[in-house]
Design an enzyme around this catalytic site. Sequence first.
Site, PDB file in Angstrom:
ATOM      1  N   CYS A 138       0.850  -1.185   0.000  1.00  0.00           N
ATOM      2  CA  CYS A 138       0.000   0.000   0.000  1.00  0.00           C
ATOM      3  C   CYS A 138       0.887   1.237   0.000  1.00  0.00           C
ATOM      4  O   CYS A 138       1.876   1.274   0.737  1.00  0.00           O
ATOM      5  CB  CYS A 138      -0.878  -0.039   1.247  1.00  0.00           C
ATOM      6  SG  CYS A 138      -1.965   1.378   1.384  1.00  0.00           S
ATOM      7  N   GLU A 158      -9.043  -0.894  -2.366  1.00  0.00           N
ATOM      8  CA  GLU A 158      -9.369   0.544  -2.443  1.00  0.00           C
ATOM      9  C   GLU A 158     -10.636   0.872  -1.672  1.00  0.00           C
ATOM     10  O   GLU A 158     -10.705   1.891  -0.976  1.00  0.00           O
ATOM     11  CB  GLU A 158      -9.498   0.982  -3.906  1.00  0.00           C
ATOM     12  CG  GLU A 158      -8.202   0.882  -4.704  1.00  0.00           C
ATOM     13  CD  GLU A 158      -6.995   1.447  -3.973  1.00  0.00           C
ATOM     14  OE1 GLU A 158      -7.090   2.545  -3.396  1.00  0.00           O
ATOM     15  OE2 GLU A 158      -5.948   0.776  -3.955  1.00  0.00           O
ATOM     16  N   HIS A 186     -10.112   1.316   1.894  1.00  0.00           N
ATOM     17  CA  HIS A 186      -9.589   2.642   2.262  1.00  0.00           C
ATOM     18  C   HIS A 186     -10.720   3.625   2.560  1.00  0.00           C
ATOM     19  O   HIS A 186     -10.565   4.521   3.382  1.00  0.00           O
ATOM     20  CB  HIS A 186      -8.722   3.221   1.132  1.00  0.00           C
ATOM     21  CG  HIS A 186      -7.300   2.768   1.168  1.00  0.00           C
ATOM     22  ND1 HIS A 186      -6.476   2.951   2.259  1.00  0.00           N
ATOM     23  CD2 HIS A 186      -6.545   2.140   0.237  1.00  0.00           C
ATOM     24  CE1 HIS A 186      -5.278   2.454   1.990  1.00  0.00           C
ATOM     25  NE2 HIS A 186      -5.293   1.953   0.776  1.00  0.00           N
TER      26      HIS A 186
HETATM   27 ZN   LIG Z   1      -3.699   1.009  -0.060  1.00  0.00          ZN
END
Ligand SMILES: [Zn+2]
Length: 186
Positions: A113, A157, A160
């Site tokens: 990441c 994603e 996140h």
């Molecule tokens: Zn990430």
Amino acid sequence: MYLMKDITRDGNPVLRKRAAEVSFPLSDEDQQLAKEMMKYLEVSQDPELCEKYKLRAGVGLAAPQVGVSKQMAAVLVPSPDEDGEPLFKDVIINPVIVSESVQYGALTEGEGCLSVDKDVPGYVPRHDRITLRYQDVNGKTHKVRLKHYPAIVCQHEIDHLHGVLFYDHINKENPFEAPADTVMIS
Ligand SMILES: [Zn+2]
């Protein structure tokens, strides 16, 4: 253009917040954000430019990773063959996983990441196949079925946008243990 100094790192509270839904039509600011996030991925995947700007190559970048707590992420999964069409390329806005396979998928190499500077070894079990619903920058709704690598990237994603980081999913006692029928993706 975003550089590594603009990327929020683990420990920044924005990475642990649930991001706010985005409304349409997009503001100029949100349009710019979408464009810049995709630009980062494109530039980072060009070996020469990546080196020149000292970037880390990425296939996904979510708005909280540039300090904006909104449900928006750029995804650019390149084709496995040189010069082929990307397996997936779009800025996904207000994304929702509407269905998912029972079967898990995990990357053999584990995940990385841009917001996590240290290597965290271990399998990150995710759904091998998903149906994803999202809006694009024009507000158009898309419903797409993804499998294997692009499905994994989108789940990373979307995490996140919910304040979740990949290592949260790694089994602490047995980092390389995965359910028996997990599809291993290299
Ligand atoms: Zn990430």
